[in-house]
Design a protein around this motif. Structure first.
Motif, PDB file in Angstrom:
ATOM      1  N   MET A 142      -1.675  24.778 -36.629  1.00  0.00           N
ATOM      2  CA  MET A 142      -1.469  25.941 -35.791  1.00  0.00           C
ATOM      3  C   MET A 142      -2.716  26.163 -34.928  1.00  0.00           C
ATOM      4  O   MET A 142      -3.824  25.999 -35.379  1.00  0.00           O
ATOM      5  N   ARG A 143      -2.467  26.548 -33.694  1.00  0.00           N
ATOM      6  CA  ARG A 143      -3.572  26.744 -32.751  1.00  0.00           C
ATOM      7  C   ARG A 143      -4.124  28.169 -32.837  1.00  0.00           C
ATOM      8  O   ARG A 143      -3.437  29.085 -33.260  1.00  0.00           O
ATOM      9  N   SER A 144      -5.347  28.345 -32.351  1.00  0.00           N
ATOM     10  CA  SER A 144      -5.973  29.667 -32.355  1.00  0.00           C
ATOM     11  C   SER A 144      -5.422  30.509 -31.210  1.00  0.00           C
ATOM     12  O   SER A 144      -4.853  29.996 -30.236  1.00  0.00           O
ATOM     13  N   GLU A 145      -5.647  31.802 -31.307  1.00  0.00           N
ATOM     14  CA  GLU A 145      -5.213  32.732 -30.271  1.00  0.00           C
ATOM     15  C   GLU A 145      -5.894  32.399 -28.944  1.00  0.00           C
ATOM     16  O   GLU A 145      -5.279  32.464 -27.878  1.00  0.00           O
ATOM     17  N   GLN A 146      -7.165  32.003 -28.999  1.00  0.00           N
ATOM     18  CA  GLN A 146      -7.902  31.660 -27.774  1.00  0.00           C
ATOM     19  C   GLN A 146      -7.280  30.436 -27.089  1.00  0.00           C
ATOM     20  O   GLN A 146      -7.184  30.399 -25.864  1.00  0.00           O
ATOM     21  N   GLU A 147      -6.895  29.433 -27.888  1.00  0.00           N
ATOM     22  CA  GLU A 147      -6.269  28.238 -27.307  1.00  0.00           C
ATOM     23  C   GLU A 147      -4.958  28.593 -26.613  1.00  0.00           C
ATOM     24  O   GLU A 147      -4.680  28.111 -25.517  1.00  0.00           O
ATOM     25  N   ARG A 199      -5.610  30.543 -23.395  1.00  0.00           N
ATOM     26  CA  ARG A 199      -6.103  29.630 -22.358  1.00  0.00           C
ATOM     27  C   ARG A 199      -4.934  28.842 -21.762  1.00  0.00           C
ATOM     28  O   ARG A 199      -4.813  28.697 -20.551  1.00  0.00           O
ATOM     29  N   ALA A 200      -4.046  28.345 -22.618  1.00  0.00           N
ATOM     30  CA  ALA A 200      -2.884  27.573 -22.143  1.00  0.00           C
ATOM     31  C   ALA A 200      -1.965  28.445 -21.299  1.00  0.00           C
ATOM     32  O   ALA A 200      -1.451  27.990 -20.265  1.00  0.00           O
ATOM     33  N   ILE A 201      -1.751  29.684 -21.709  1.00  0.00           N
ATOM     34  CA  ILE A 201      -0.897  30.583 -20.934  1.00  0.00           C
ATOM     35  C   ILE A 201      -1.511  30.843 -19.566  1.00  0.00           C
ATOM     36  O   ILE A 201      -0.816  30.816 -18.546  1.00  0.00           O
ATOM     37  N   GLU A 202      -2.819  31.064 -19.525  1.00  0.00           N
ATOM     38  CA  GLU A 202      -3.490  31.276 -18.242  1.00  0.00           C
ATOM     39  C   GLU A 202      -3.390  30.053 -17.347  1.00  0.00           C
ATOM     40  O   GLU A 202      -3.147  30.156 -16.148  1.00  0.00           O
ATOM     41  N   ARG A 203      -3.590  28.883 -17.937  1.00  0.00           N
ATOM     42  CA  ARG A 203      -3.631  27.638 -17.176  1.00  0.00           C
ATOM     43  C   ARG A 203      -2.235  27.168 -16.759  1.00  0.00           C
ATOM     44  O   ARG A 203      -2.051  26.683 -15.648  1.00  0.00           O
ATOM     45  N   TYR A 204      -1.247  27.289 -17.636  1.00  0.00           N
ATOM     46  CA  TYR A 204       0.060  26.673 -17.393  1.00  0.00           C
ATOM     47  C   TYR A 204       1.216  27.665 -17.323  1.00  0.00           C
ATOM     48  O   TYR A 204       2.353  27.263 -17.101  1.00  0.00           O
ATOM     49  N   GLY A 205       0.944  28.951 -17.499  1.00  0.00           N
ATOM     50  CA  GLY A 205       2.010  29.950 -17.514  1.00  0.00           C
ATOM     51  C   GLY A 205       2.851  29.960 -16.254  1.00  0.00           C
ATOM     52  O   GLY A 205       4.085  30.029 -16.322  1.00  0.00           O
ATOM     53  N   THR A 242       9.345  31.058 -25.971  1.00  0.00           N
ATOM     54  CA  THR A 242       9.694  29.949 -26.866  1.00  0.00           C
ATOM     55  C   THR A 242       8.736  28.778 -26.703  1.00  0.00           C
ATOM     56  O   THR A 242       8.259  28.201 -27.683  1.00  0.00           O
ATOM     57  N   VAL A 243       8.438  28.440 -25.456  1.00  0.00           N
ATOM     58  CA  VAL A 243       7.548  27.305 -25.171  1.00  0.00           C
ATOM     59  C   VAL A 243       6.160  27.547 -25.751  1.00  0.00           C
ATOM     60  O   VAL A 243       5.589  26.683 -26.426  1.00  0.00           O
ATOM     61  N   PHE A 244       5.621  28.733 -25.529  1.00  0.00           N
ATOM     62  CA  PHE A 244       4.271  28.977 -26.016  1.00  0.00           C
ATOM     63  C   PHE A 244       4.224  29.237 -27.529  1.00  0.00           C
ATOM     64  O   PHE A 244       3.196  28.998 -28.158  1.00  0.00           O
ATOM     65  N   LEU A 245       5.336  29.634 -28.115  1.00  0.00           N
ATOM     66  CA  LEU A 245       5.412  29.705 -29.574  1.00  0.00           C
ATOM     67  C   LEU A 245       5.383  28.284 -30.145  1.00  0.00           C
ATOM     68  O   LEU A 245       4.674  28.014 -31.122  1.00  0.00           O
ATOM     69  N   THR A 282      -5.923  14.839 -22.928  1.00  0.00           N
ATOM     70  CA  THR A 282      -6.471  15.406 -21.696  1.00  0.00           C
ATOM     71  C   THR A 282      -5.685  16.661 -21.335  1.00  0.00           C
ATOM     72  O   THR A 282      -4.641  16.944 -21.938  1.00  0.00           O
ATOM     73  N   GLN A 283      -6.160  17.376 -20.316  1.00  0.00           N
ATOM     74  CA  GLN A 283      -5.412  18.535 -19.820  1.00  0.00           C
ATOM     75  C   GLN A 283      -4.079  18.097 -19.227  1.00  0.00           C
ATOM     76  O   GLN A 283      -3.083  18.807 -19.347  1.00  0.00           O
ATOM     77  N   GLU A 284      -4.062  16.950 -18.571  1.00  0.00           N
ATOM     78  CA  GLU A 284      -2.813  16.438 -17.993  1.00  0.00           C
ATOM     79  C   GLU A 284      -1.798  16.127 -19.090  1.00  0.00           C
ATOM     80  O   GLU A 284      -0.605  16.365 -18.919  1.00  0.00           O
ATOM     81  N   HIS A 285      -2.267  15.573 -20.212  1.00  0.00           N
ATOM     82  CA  HIS A 285      -1.391  15.303 -21.350  1.00  0.00           C
ATOM     83  C   HIS A 285      -0.812  16.614 -21.882  1.00  0.00           C
ATOM     84  O   HIS A 285       0.392  16.713 -22.167  1.00  0.00           O
ATOM     85  N   GLU A 286      -1.652  17.622 -21.989  1.00  0.00           N
ATOM     86  CA  GLU A 286      -1.210  18.934 -22.462  1.00  0.00           C
ATOM     87  C   GLU A 286      -0.177  19.535 -21.503  1.00  0.00           C
ATOM     88  O   GLU A 286       0.871  20.039 -21.924  1.00  0.00           O
ATOM     89  N   LYS A 287      -0.447  19.451 -20.208  1.00  0.00           N
ATOM     90  CA  LYS A 287       0.468  19.990 -19.201  1.00  0.00           C
ATOM     91  C   LYS A 287       1.796  19.249 -19.230  1.00  0.00           C
ATOM     92  O   LYS A 287       2.864  19.864 -19.177  1.00  0.00           O
TER      93      LYS A 287
END
Length: 161
Positions: free
Chosen positions: A1-6, A9-15, A38-41, A52-57
């Motif tokens: 499970m990821r941290s709240e900060q992670e 950050r993902a929501i800010e970057r990819y929301g 659902t996606v961010f859950l 990488t960030q591209e892999h995450e995106k």
């Protein structure tokens, strides 16, 4: 499970990307917000290690598209508001942008995905092929056909571009 900060950050970057993809598929703000959550859950609960960030995106895009497809296949979806109702609502959108949006939304689904990823997210055909799990030549063909359909719909000239 990821941290709240992670997750934040993902929501800010990819929301925005996730929301736009949802709107292209679902054409409905309420469903878009449901799939966004659902996606961010799934992201929060995922143990995938991104290189990488591209892999995450790319992972988030794939999860978003799959979640949208699942919703569209559900019984619930047959009881939702049509695109015509959504487009009839007053919107603060320039008429030319509205016309392009309507034309893109009118494309068959297989074209909408590649058009969105190429023109709105600036992915190359090989990158789109990896994200969607399709051959790069298939992506080029889909882009070419989508451009032709859009040109016919919007009355553009025959120049490439």
């Amino acid at each position: 499970m990821r941290s709240e900060q992670e997750v934040n950050r993902a929501i800010e970057r990819y929301g925005d990307t996730v929301r736009r993809l949802c709107m292209i598929h679902l054409k409905n703000h309420a469903d878009t917000e449901d799939i966004f959550q659902t996606v961010f859950l799934k992201y929060l609960l995922s143990t995938v290690s991104f290189e990488t960030q591209e892999h995450e995106k790319a992972w988030l895009i794939r999860v978003t598209i799959n979640a949208c497809k699942d919703l569209l296949k559900s019984f619930f979806r047959s009881r939702t508001v049509s695109l015509d109702t959504l487009l009839d609502q007053p919107a603060a959108m320039a008429p030319e942008h509205r016309e392009v949006l309507e034309a893109v939304l009118a494309l068959p689904q297989k074209y909408r995905d590649v058009v969105y990823l190429h023109y709105y997210e600036d992915y190359t055909a090989p990158e789109i092929g990896r994200i969607l799990g399709k051959n790069v030549n298939t992506i080029y063909t889909l882009l070419t056909r989508a451009k032709k359909l859009l040109r016919e719909t919007l009355g553009g000239d025959d120049d490439e571009g």
